[in-house]
Design an enzyme around this catalytic site. Sequence first.
Site, PDB file in Angstrom:
ATOM      1  N   GLY A  60       0.871  -1.187   0.000  1.00  0.00           N
ATOM      2  CA  GLY A  60       0.000   0.000   0.000  1.00  0.00           C
ATOM      3  C   GLY A  60       0.891   1.214   0.000  1.00  0.00           C
ATOM      4  O   GLY A  60       1.758   1.351  -0.852  1.00  0.00           O
ATOM      5  N   GLU A  61       0.731   2.047   0.991  1.00  0.00           N
ATOM      6  CA  GLU A  61       1.562   3.245   1.106  1.00  0.00           C
ATOM      7  C   GLU A  61       2.050   3.305   2.553  1.00  0.00           C
ATOM      8  O   GLU A  61       1.255   3.487   3.468  1.00  0.00           O
ATOM      9  CB  GLU A  61       0.716   4.471   0.724  1.00  0.00           C
ATOM     10  N   SER A  62       3.351   3.123   2.725  1.00  0.00           N
ATOM     11  CA  SER A  62       3.864   2.969   4.097  1.00  0.00           C
ATOM     12  C   SER A  62       3.634   4.213   4.947  1.00  0.00           C
ATOM     13  O   SER A  62       3.378   4.105   6.146  1.00  0.00           O
ATOM     14  CB  SER A  62       5.346   2.605   4.075  1.00  0.00           C
ATOM     15  N   CYS A  93       6.054  -5.249   0.410  1.00  0.00           N
ATOM     16  CA  CYS A  93       6.247  -3.923  -0.180  1.00  0.00           C
ATOM     17  C   CYS A  93       6.176  -2.826   0.890  1.00  0.00           C
ATOM     18  O   CYS A  93       7.115  -2.682   1.657  1.00  0.00           O
ATOM     19  CB  CYS A  93       5.277  -3.720  -1.341  1.00  0.00           C
ATOM     20  N   ARG A 123      13.163   3.266  -0.350  1.00  0.00           N
ATOM     21  CA  ARG A 123      11.762   3.329  -0.810  1.00  0.00           C
ATOM     22  C   ARG A 123      11.731   3.721  -2.282  1.00  0.00           C
ATOM     23  O   ARG A 123      12.559   4.483  -2.746  1.00  0.00           O
ATOM     24  CB  ARG A 123      10.992   4.406  -0.036  1.00  0.00           C
ATOM     25  N   ILE A 159       5.527  -2.694  -7.474  1.00  0.00           N
ATOM     26  CA  ILE A 159       4.840  -1.409  -7.651  1.00  0.00           C
ATOM     27  C   ILE A 159       5.475  -0.390  -6.713  1.00  0.00           C
ATOM     28  O   ILE A 159       5.360  -0.517  -5.494  1.00  0.00           O
ATOM     29  CB  ILE A 159       3.329  -1.542  -7.332  1.00  0.00           C
ATOM     30  N   ARG A 160       6.155   0.585  -7.274  1.00  0.00           N
ATOM     31  CA  ARG A 160       6.901   1.559  -6.451  1.00  0.00           C
ATOM     32  C   ARG A 160       7.614   0.818  -5.315  1.00  0.00           C
ATOM     33  O   ARG A 160       7.544   1.176  -4.147  1.00  0.00           O
ATOM     34  CB  ARG A 160       5.954   2.633  -5.884  1.00  0.00           C
ATOM     35  N   HIS A 246       4.601  -8.019  -4.368  1.00  0.00           N
ATOM     36  CA  HIS A 246       3.238  -8.248  -3.863  1.00  0.00           C
ATOM     37  C   HIS A 246       2.702  -9.622  -4.257  1.00  0.00           C
ATOM     38  O   HIS A 246       1.946  -9.706  -5.233  1.00  0.00           O
ATOM     39  CB  HIS A 246       2.277  -7.250  -4.511  1.00  0.00           C
ATOM     40  N   GLU A 248       0.313 -10.929  -2.981  1.00  0.00           N
ATOM     41  CA  GLU A 248      -1.141 -10.815  -2.812  1.00  0.00           C
ATOM     42  C   GLU A 248      -1.827 -10.287  -4.072  1.00  0.00           C
ATOM     43  O   GLU A 248      -3.039 -10.325  -4.173  1.00  0.00           O
ATOM     44  CB  GLU A 248      -1.484  -9.930  -1.592  1.00  0.00           C
TER      45      GLU A 248
END
Length: 275
Positions: A60-62, A93, A123, A159-160, A246, A248
């Site tokens: 997601g977004e840490s 991630c 990151r 992803i990023r 990921h 998932e």
Amino acid sequence: MAQINVGVLALQGAFSEHIMLLRHAFAMLQAERDDSSWIATEVRTPEQLNACDALIIPGGESTAIALVASRCEMLEPLRSFVKIERRPTWGTCAGLILLAEAANRTKKGGQDLIGGIDVRVNRNYYGRQVESFEADIDLPFLKTGQPGSETRPFRGVFIRAPVVEKILPQVSGIQTAEQEHPETIVAPSKAPRDSFSASKLSAPVEVMATLPGRTNVNDLPQRVKEESDGDIIAVRQANVFGTSFHPELTVDPRIHIWWLREVKDAVAENRSHRI
Ligand SMILES: NC(=O)CC[C@H](N)C(=O)O
């Protein structure tokens, strides 16, 4: 029949995808006559966390996950779960970023981390959203020789994505990573380090998988090269496991199954100590 409750931190990110893949993995394990009673739970509160035997922190977004965790007063319970109680935890991630002891390329002002793995992550190492990619990756730890284990590569979704750019000297309680690497943002660890058992303290960081260097990616930052070839994309230290990619976001449950077997062993060991 022992019940094992696997929590998925559900504050932001791909938690539903993990729950779906976990249920698939539970069914596969049960088909192999695994006698545990597995359940998957979304975790948003300290009480829900406390009921878990193991935890997944999703992609997601840490920064968002850390912010919400801080507002929900979840940061300290999470640190305690990972670093004091030493329950099995896997971050994917953004989850890996949160489980690192240090991160760079963080937002201005830094960001809170949970910590637990003595590494520094970089990151967004591979660039922005548009530079996201998929690659077949070799995961040696899946080649266990157990039923269902096979050698075909795993489809890694990046992803990023972060990479592990540095394995830090083990945090000994005397010298912190922050003192060692003043340029990095380090999670302020309020957890009393001396409550770790000696054996856990001495557990090394294991590099579990690497990805050959992506030379076609523009604008890669200067990185500190570890001895291993390629970018470090999966690591483990004692009870804590992290992947840059990921699983998932695929339909391939092999890593979930592998990790659940590890969880089962850890839970059995812990419960036998409590008897
Ligand atoms: N796909 C992801 O989880 C991206 C992680 C993102 N780079 C972060 O810092 O949180």
